[in-house]
Motif scaffolding. Structure first.
Motif, PDB file in Angstrom:
ATOM      1  N   LEU A  27      15.246  17.597  11.905  1.00  0.00           N
ATOM      2  CA  LEU A  27      13.850  17.399  11.534  1.00  0.00           C
ATOM      3  C   LEU A  27      12.927  18.229  12.415  1.00  0.00           C
ATOM      4  O   LEU A  27      11.928  18.783  11.935  1.00  0.00           O
ATOM      5  CB  LEU A  27      13.486  15.916  11.628  1.00  0.00           C
ATOM      6  CG  LEU A  27      12.060  15.550  11.209  1.00  0.00           C
ATOM      7  CD1 LEU A  27      11.763  16.003   9.785  1.00  0.00           C
ATOM      8  CD2 LEU A  27      11.830  14.042  11.342  1.00  0.00           C
ATOM      9  N   ALA A  28      13.245  18.327  13.678  1.00  0.00           N
ATOM     10  CA  ALA A  28      12.422  19.118  14.601  1.00  0.00           C
ATOM     11  C   ALA A  28      12.367  20.582  14.162  1.00  0.00           C
ATOM     12  O   ALA A  28      11.302  21.213  14.169  1.00  0.00           O
ATOM     13  CB  ALA A  28      12.970  19.006  16.020  1.00  0.00           C
ATOM     14  N   GLN A  29      13.504  21.111  13.758  1.00  0.00           N
ATOM     15  CA  GLN A  29      13.548  22.506  13.325  1.00  0.00           C
ATOM     16  C   GLN A  29      12.732  22.725  12.057  1.00  0.00           C
ATOM     17  O   GLN A  29      12.096  23.776  11.895  1.00  0.00           O
ATOM     18  CB  GLN A  29      14.999  22.936  13.092  1.00  0.00           C
ATOM     19  CG  GLN A  29      15.813  23.054  14.375  1.00  0.00           C
ATOM     20  CD  GLN A  29      17.274  23.363  14.109  1.00  0.00           C
ATOM     21  OE1 GLN A  29      17.781  23.153  13.007  1.00  0.00           O
ATOM     22  NE2 GLN A  29      17.960  23.861  15.133  1.00  0.00           N
ATOM     23  N   LYS A  30      12.715  21.752  11.179  1.00  0.00           N
ATOM     24  CA  LYS A  30      11.979  21.886   9.925  1.00  0.00           C
ATOM     25  C   LYS A  30      10.472  21.732  10.107  1.00  0.00           C
ATOM     26  O   LYS A  30       9.688  22.181   9.275  1.00  0.00           O
ATOM     27  CB  LYS A  30      12.479  20.838   8.912  1.00  0.00           C
ATOM     28  CG  LYS A  30      13.849  21.126   8.337  1.00  0.00           C
ATOM     29  CD  LYS A  30      14.275  20.032   7.381  1.00  0.00           C
ATOM     30  CE  LYS A  30      15.592  20.365   6.700  1.00  0.00           C
ATOM     31  NZ  LYS A  30      15.468  21.498   5.764  1.00  0.00           N
ATOM     32  N   THR A  31      10.073  21.076  11.196  1.00  0.00           N
ATOM     33  CA  THR A  31       8.646  20.777  11.386  1.00  0.00           C
ATOM     34  C   THR A  31       8.036  21.485  12.589  1.00  0.00           C
ATOM     35  O   THR A  31       6.891  21.207  12.960  1.00  0.00           O
ATOM     36  CB  THR A  31       8.451  19.254  11.536  1.00  0.00           C
ATOM     37  OG1 THR A  31       9.304  18.766  12.585  1.00  0.00           O
ATOM     38  CG2 THR A  31       8.792  18.527  10.250  1.00  0.00           C
ATOM     39  N   SER A  32       8.817  22.357  13.208  1.00  0.00           N
ATOM     40  CA  SER A  32       8.310  23.180  14.325  1.00  0.00           C
ATOM     41  C   SER A  32       7.811  22.340  15.509  1.00  0.00           C
ATOM     42  O   SER A  32       6.786  22.656  16.122  1.00  0.00           O
ATOM     43  CB  SER A  32       7.184  24.116  13.835  1.00  0.00           C
ATOM     44  OG  SER A  32       7.674  24.987  12.834  1.00  0.00           O
ATOM     45  N   VAL A  33       8.538  21.237  15.783  1.00  0.00           N
ATOM     46  CA  VAL A  33       8.267  20.469  16.996  1.00  0.00           C
ATOM     47  C   VAL A  33       9.587  20.343  17.739  1.00  0.00           C
ATOM     48  O   VAL A  33      10.634  20.775  17.257  1.00  0.00           O
ATOM     49  CB  VAL A  33       7.687  19.064  16.687  1.00  0.00           C
ATOM     50  CG1 VAL A  33       6.364  19.178  15.946  1.00  0.00           C
ATOM     51  CG2 VAL A  33       8.684  18.225  15.889  1.00  0.00           C
ATOM     52  N   THR A  34       9.565  19.755  18.887  1.00  0.00           N
ATOM     53  CA  THR A  34      10.796  19.598  19.661  1.00  0.00           C
ATOM     54  C   THR A  34      11.512  18.297  19.296  1.00  0.00           C
ATOM     55  O   THR A  34      10.874  17.336  18.847  1.00  0.00           O
ATOM     56  CB  THR A  34      10.489  19.571  21.162  1.00  0.00           C
ATOM     57  OG1 THR A  34       9.690  18.413  21.453  1.00  0.00           O
ATOM     58  CG2 THR A  34       9.735  20.833  21.584  1.00  0.00           C
ATOM     59  N   PRO A  35      12.828  18.247  19.472  1.00  0.00           N
ATOM     60  CA  PRO A  35      13.551  16.992  19.236  1.00  0.00           C
ATOM     61  C   PRO A  35      13.003  15.842  20.076  1.00  0.00           C
ATOM     62  O   PRO A  35      12.978  14.691  19.627  1.00  0.00           O
ATOM     63  CB  PRO A  35      14.995  17.330  19.636  1.00  0.00           C
ATOM     64  CG  PRO A  35      15.100  18.802  19.392  1.00  0.00           C
ATOM     65  CD  PRO A  35      13.759  19.357  19.789  1.00  0.00           C
ATOM     66  N   SER A  36      12.548  16.141  21.289  1.00  0.00           N
ATOM     67  CA  SER A  36      11.994  15.073  22.136  1.00  0.00           C
ATOM     68  C   SER A  36      10.709  14.528  21.533  1.00  0.00           C
ATOM     69  O   SER A  36      10.410  13.334  21.673  1.00  0.00           O
ATOM     70  CB  SER A  36      11.735  15.592  23.555  1.00  0.00           C
ATOM     71  OG  SER A  36      10.782  16.641  23.549  1.00  0.00           O
ATOM     72  N   ALA A  37       9.950  15.377  20.825  1.00  0.00           N
ATOM     73  CA  ALA A  37       8.730  14.901  20.161  1.00  0.00           C
ATOM     74  C   ALA A  37       9.090  13.931  19.044  1.00  0.00           C
ATOM     75  O   ALA A  37       8.433  12.889  18.875  1.00  0.00           O
ATOM     76  CB  ALA A  37       7.942  16.085  19.607  1.00  0.00           C
ATOM     77  N   ILE A  38      10.137  14.257  18.280  1.00  0.00           N
ATOM     78  CA  ILE A  38      10.585  13.347  17.216  1.00  0.00           C
ATOM     79  C   ILE A  38      11.009  12.011  17.822  1.00  0.00           C
ATOM     80  O   ILE A  38      10.690  10.932  17.306  1.00  0.00           O
ATOM     81  CB  ILE A  38      11.750  13.971  16.419  1.00  0.00           C
ATOM     82  CG1 ILE A  38      11.329  15.283  15.762  1.00  0.00           C
ATOM     83  CG2 ILE A  38      12.247  12.982  15.366  1.00  0.00           C
ATOM     84  CD1 ILE A  38      10.230  15.166  14.746  1.00  0.00           C
ATOM     85  N   THR A  39      11.715  12.078  18.954  1.00  0.00           N
ATOM     86  CA  THR A  39      12.132  10.851  19.646  1.00  0.00           C
ATOM     87  C   THR A  39      10.927  10.021  20.048  1.00  0.00           C
ATOM     88  O   THR A  39      10.914   8.785  19.879  1.00  0.00           O
ATOM     89  CB  THR A  39      12.961  11.199  20.895  1.00  0.00           C
ATOM     90  OG1 THR A  39      14.150  11.879  20.500  1.00  0.00           O
ATOM     91  CG2 THR A  39      13.338   9.933  21.668  1.00  0.00           C
ATOM     92  N   GLN A  40       9.908  10.669  20.556  1.00  0.00           N
ATOM     93  CA  GLN A  40       8.693   9.956  20.970  1.00  0.00           C
ATOM     94  C   GLN A  40       7.946   9.384  19.779  1.00  0.00           C
ATOM     95  O   GLN A  40       7.388   8.287  19.847  1.00  0.00           O
ATOM     96  CB  GLN A  40       7.797  10.891  21.784  1.00  0.00           C
ATOM     97  CG  GLN A  40       8.370  11.235  23.162  1.00  0.00           C
ATOM     98  CD  GLN A  40       7.495  12.208  23.927  1.00  0.00           C
ATOM     99  OE1 GLN A  40       7.017  13.209  23.378  1.00  0.00           O
ATOM    100  NE2 GLN A  40       7.275  11.922  25.203  1.00  0.00           N
TER     101      GLN A  40
END
Length: 361
Positions: A27-40
């Protein structure tokens, strides 16, 4: 941006991601954010921006409103799901199945607000206090079931308040079947592969019913609970006091086939039952399985599909949709509960209505 303003529900993001089998990294790659942001985002530590919400909604094939807090939600992790095997099922597949059952509950909850569904009548007989065979016998008596074979098992279980649904996901072939108490209503999910053999489907449903009846404390994949559910299913479908007089002492696969058709179980189930009840010796049972495998390899064993047995096709959800179709289309139901129309059609078992493109050679 559209100036999205609402309270963001972190659990909805996790649910939508798992429903598509995506990792946080995906999801992070598809939305141009970091995996840690998705976790947060999923832990509620920080709230995503309007742009983040738009991008995640697009990637997860939902509307931005899907993430809006306030809608009723069933959290399967709080109850525990009876997965038959954990070793053969990946965490990703279990998460995807859990998201499926959570969305199923939301559709059921919507229908219950519009239609009076069958009242739940699933007694509880914990395995800590009752033997599986005793639980099966008590329930047959409480439900006023006739002494012989169980007719239309799927519809019978639905009549007593359990929602049965076909798990229309590729991962369903690996998962097999699972069940859960969702608040006050039990749900059983079964994969399409098991519906190809009506006898396997019936035993699987009886097995899951055993979990719902006996195992209030869920231990996914626990061998003891799985064996208890099998014992429950065997007694529920093949009551000892009757079947012991019908199974022949001498194993004759042709006679077993006739019994299979009468009782709605596989020849394998009858052989196991003969072993459990001490009707035939271990050696005879082994020879019986060898002969059965030879007949199966020669295509001399026929197991009919469930569509030849109308009573073994789930009906409650599709009929509920039919009752309210003048007031709610699939798109309108989707607008209320925010679940994608495609997913609702999957749950209802509707076929893909798109025309098939045929290329001439």
């Amino acid at each position: 941006m559209n100036g999205i303003q609402f309270v963001f529900d972190p659990a909805r993001l996790s649910q939508a991601r798992k429903a598509l089998g995506m990792t946080k990294k995906d999801l992070a790659q598809k939305t141009s954010v970091t995996p840690s942001a998705i976790t947060q985002f999923e832990s509620g530590i920080i709230s995503p921006s309007a742009e983040n919400i738009e991008n995640m909604a697009r990637s997860l094939q939902v509307s931005p409103d899907y993430f809006k807090a306030g809608r009723p939600m069933f959290r399967s992790a709080d109850k525990g799901i009876h997965f038959r095997s954990l070793r053969s099922t990946s965490v990703r597949d279990r998460d995807k199945a859990a998201s499926y059952i959570e969305r199923l509950w939301e559709l059921v909850n919507f229908f219950e607000s519009e239609v009076q569904l069958p009242q739940v009548d699933i007694p509880l007989y914990p395995s800590a206090k009752y033997l599986p065979e005793d639980a099966a016998r008590i329930i047959r008596k409480e439900w006023d079931m006739k002494p012989g074979p169980v007719q239309n098992l799927t519809n019978f279980i639905e009549f007593h308040g359990t929602i049965v649904s076909i798990l229309n996901l590729p991962e369903g072939e690996k998962i097999g079947a699972f069940s859960v108490w969702s608040h006050e209503r039990p749900l059983i999910l079964i994969n399409p592969g098991r519906t190809k053999n009506v006898y396997v489907q019936r035993f699987t449903l009886a097995h899951e019913l055993g979990h719902l009846v006996m195992h209030d404390e869920v231990i996914p994949g626990d061998k003891d609970q799985e064996r208890e559910a099998d014992r429950f299913a065997a007694e529920f479908l093949l009551p000892k006091d009757i079947i012991k007089y019908e199974i022949p002492n001498r194993i004759d696969i042709s006679k077993y086939e006739l019994l299979s058709q009468r009782w709605g179980v596989s020849v394998e189930a009858l052989l196991y039952r003969a072993k459990e009840l001490g009707i035939s010796s271990e050696q005879s049972i082994r020879r019986g399985f060898m002969n059965l495998n030879l007949r199966k390899s020669g295509n001399n064993i026929y197991y009919p599909p469930s569509n030849m047995y109308p009573g073994e096709l789930p009906k409650v959800l599709s009929r509920a949709a039919e009752v309210i179709e003048e007031e709610y289309s699939i798109a309108e139901i989707s607008d209320v509960i925010k679940i994608p129309p495609k997913f609702i059609r999957l749950i209802l078992g509707e076929r893909d209505r798109r025309p098939t493109l045929k290329l001439l050679e």
